[in-house]
Design a protein around this motif. Structure first.
Motif, mmCIF file in Angstrom:
data_model
loop_
_atom_site.group_PDB
_atom_site.id
_atom_site.type_symbol
_atom_site.label_atom_id
_atom_site.label_comp_id
_atom_site.label_asym_id
_atom_site.label_seq_id
_atom_site.Cartn_x
_atom_site.Cartn_y
_atom_site.Cartn_z
ATOM 1 N N MET A 41 11.783 9.412 -9.987
ATOM 2 C CA MET A 41 12.581 9.169 -8.542
ATOM 3 C C MET A 41 11.728 8.894 -7.992
ATOM 4 O O MET A 41 10.291 9.340 -7.406
ATOM 5 N N MET A 42 11.348 7.449 -7.509
ATOM 6 C CA MET A 42 10.236 6.863 -6.943
ATOM 7 C C MET A 42 10.336 6.305 -5.419
ATOM 8 O O MET A 42 11.907 6.394 -4.987
ATOM 9 N N GLU A 43 9.658 6.629 -4.321
ATOM 10 C CA GLU A 43 10.171 6.601 -2.759
ATOM 11 C C GLU A 43 8.993 5.842 -2.354
ATOM 12 O O GLU A 43 7.979 5.838 -3.083
ATOM 13 N N MET A 44 9.649 4.789 -1.780
ATOM 14 C CA MET A 44 8.764 4.030 -1.613
ATOM 15 C C MET A 44 9.372 3.489 0.187
ATOM 16 O O MET A 44 9.748 3.361 1.019
ATOM 17 N N MET A 45 7.764 3.144 0.685
ATOM 18 C CA MET A 45 7.930 3.327 1.686
ATOM 19 C C MET A 45 7.028 1.600 2.022
ATOM 20 O O MET A 45 5.984 1.277 1.941
ATOM 21 N N ASP A 46 7.267 0.754 2.428
ATOM 22 C CA ASP A 46 6.958 -0.719 3.031
ATOM 23 C C ASP A 46 7.448 -0.881 4.540
ATOM 24 O O ASP A 46 7.801 -0.457 5.253
ATOM 25 N N SER A 47 5.745 -1.549 4.816
ATOM 26 C CA SER A 47 6.027 -2.310 6.179
ATOM 27 C C SER A 47 5.351 -3.524 6.289
ATOM 28 O O SER A 47 4.556 -3.909 5.939
ATOM 29 N N SER A 48 5.081 -4.278 7.585
ATOM 30 C CA SER A 48 4.486 -5.066 8.117
ATOM 31 C C SER A 48 4.501 -5.291 9.231
ATOM 32 O O SER A 48 5.438 -4.765 10.915
ATOM 33 N N VAL A 49 3.547 -5.938 9.746
ATOM 34 C CA VAL A 49 2.648 -5.896 11.303
ATOM 35 C C VAL A 49 2.785 -7.046 11.790
ATOM 36 O O VAL A 49 2.065 -7.989 11.073
ATOM 37 N N ASN A 50 3.141 -7.418 13.499
ATOM 38 C CA ASN A 50 2.710 -8.510 13.536
ATOM 39 C C ASN A 50 1.236 -8.806 14.446
ATOM 40 O O ASN A 50 1.828 -7.864 15.396
ATOM 41 N N VAL A 51 0.438 -9.334 13.884
ATOM 42 C CA VAL A 51 -0.516 -10.239 14.927
ATOM 43 C C VAL A 51 -1.053 -10.805 14.873
ATOM 44 O O VAL A 51 -0.585 -11.929 13.864
ATOM 45 N N THR A 52 -1.765 -11.234 16.083
ATOM 46 C CA THR A 52 -2.090 -12.351 15.135
ATOM 47 C C THR A 52 -3.648 -12.627 15.522
ATOM 48 O O THR A 52 -4.436 -11.705 15.364
ATOM 49 N N CYS A 53 -4.289 -13.784 14.894
ATOM 50 C CA CYS A 53 -5.624 -13.742 14.498
ATOM 51 C C CYS A 53 -6.571 -13.213 14.834
ATOM 52 O O CYS A 53 -7.824 -12.334 15.118
ATOM 53 N N SER A 55 -0.906 13.655 -3.607
ATOM 54 C CA SER A 55 -1.865 13.276 -4.750
ATOM 55 C C SER A 55 -0.538 12.301 -5.447
ATOM 56 O O SER A 55 -1.207 12.167 -6.308
ATOM 57 N N ASP A 56 0.674 12.161 -5.185
ATOM 58 C CA ASP A 56 1.345 11.749 -5.749
ATOM 59 C C ASP A 56 1.725 10.624 -5.499
ATOM 60 O O ASP A 56 2.929 9.462 -5.618
ATOM 61 N N CYS A 57 0.628 10.211 -4.347
ATOM 62 C CA CYS A 57 1.182 8.020 -3.827
ATOM 63 C C CYS A 57 -0.190 7.515 -3.764
ATOM 64 O O CYS A 57 -1.003 7.757 -3.936
ATOM 65 N N GLU A 58 0.641 6.525 -3.642
ATOM 66 C CA GLU A 58 -1.086 5.210 -3.982
ATOM 67 C C GLU A 58 0.048 3.935 -3.112
ATOM 68 O O GLU A 58 1.136 4.251 -2.800
ATOM 69 N N GLN A 59 -1.087 3.636 -2.779
ATOM 70 C CA GLN A 59 -1.215 2.713 -1.663
ATOM 71 C C GLN A 59 -1.387 1.002 -2.082
ATOM 72 O O GLN A 59 -1.962 1.112 -3.400
ATOM 73 N N LEU A 60 -0.741 0.166 -2.039
ATOM 74 C CA LEU A 60 -0.368 -1.247 -3.148
ATOM 75 C C LEU A 60 -0.387 -2.222 -1.514
ATOM 76 O O LEU A 60 0.096 -1.974 -0.325
ATOM 77 N N TRP A 61 -1.733 -3.450 -1.475
ATOM 78 C CA TRP A 61 -1.606 -4.420 -0.746
ATOM 79 C C TRP A 61 -0.680 -5.513 -1.417
ATOM 80 O O TRP A 61 -1.374 -5.717 -1.866
ATOM 81 N N TYR A 62 0.245 -6.276 -0.667
ATOM 82 C CA TYR A 62 0.484 -6.981 -1.037
ATOM 83 C C TYR A 62 0.265 -9.056 -0.091
ATOM 84 O O TYR A 62 0.452 -8.539 0.997
ATOM 85 N N SER A 63 0.109 -9.943 -1.272
ATOM 86 C CA SER A 63 0.339 -10.955 -0.498
ATOM 87 C C SER A 63 1.552 -12.058 -0.436
ATOM 88 O O SER A 63 2.930 -10.843 -0.567
ATOM 89 N N GLN A 64 2.061 -12.683 0.660
ATOM 90 C CA GLN A 64 2.549 -13.148 1.454
ATOM 91 C C GLN A 64 4.053 -13.221 0.213
ATOM 92 O O GLN A 64 4.884 -12.992 0.315
ATOM 93 N N ASP A 65 3.008 -13.901 -0.939
ATOM 94 C CA ASP A 65 4.415 -14.456 -2.056
ATOM 95 C C ASP A 65 4.236 -13.856 -3.113
ATOM 96 O O ASP A 65 4.474 -13.874 -4.253
ATOM 97 N N GLY A 66 3.875 -12.339 -2.932
ATOM 98 C CA GLY A 66 4.554 -11.044 -3.438
ATOM 99 C C GLY A 66 3.464 -10.554 -4.334
ATOM 100 O O GLY A 66 3.370 -9.673 -5.139
ATOM 101 N N ARG A 67 2.242 -11.869 -5.049
ATOM 102 C CA ARG A 67 1.371 -10.837 -5.603
ATOM 103 C C ARG A 67 0.420 -9.309 -4.936
ATOM 104 O O ARG A 67 -0.200 -8.827 -3.684
ATOM 105 N N LEU A 68 -0.098 -8.816 -6.192
ATOM 106 C CA LEU A 68 -0.850 -7.380 -5.473
ATOM 107 C C LEU A 68 -1.886 -8.249 -4.819
ATOM 108 O O LEU A 68 -2.819 -8.886 -5.907
ATOM 109 N N ILE A 69 -2.990 -7.595 -4.324
ATOM 110 C CA ILE A 69 -4.299 -8.166 -3.447
ATOM 111 C C ILE A 69 -5.291 -6.829 -3.462
ATOM 112 O O ILE A 69 -6.639 -7.968 -4.341
#
Length: 91
Positions: free
Chosen positions: A1-13, A37-51
């Protein structure tokens, strides 16, 4: 079973600009998951690509110039990034 936590933060440039780019910080309340140890982080672009994966900081996709467990730095300001933590909840 996989648990996921996703977040978005609104900031200005202007709020995230630093001397060598634009710094996106991971919210402090998410740090407790990094030390599991069983967690990993991922960063995605707006279009869903892993970056970026902090576990593999040498494999970065444009516009990312650096990544660590608490931040991601890009060469230009982007409209939207997604940070996700995935944990193996089987244990």
């Amino acid at each position: 079973m996989m648990e996921m936590m996703d977040s978005s933060v609104n900031v200005t440039c202007a709020e995230i600009q630093i001397s060598d780019g634009f710094e996106f910080r991971v919210p402090a309340d998410r740090f407790t998951h990094f030390h599991q140890s069983d967690c990993e982080q991922l960063w995605y672009s707006q279009d869903g690509r892993l970056i970026a994966l902090p576990e593999n900081p040498h494999r970065l996709i444009d516009p990312v110039i650096s990544v660590s467990s608490d931040r991601l730095v890009t060469s230009r300001c982007v409209d939207e990034l997604h940070h996700e933590i995935r944990c193996d909840a089987s244990g």
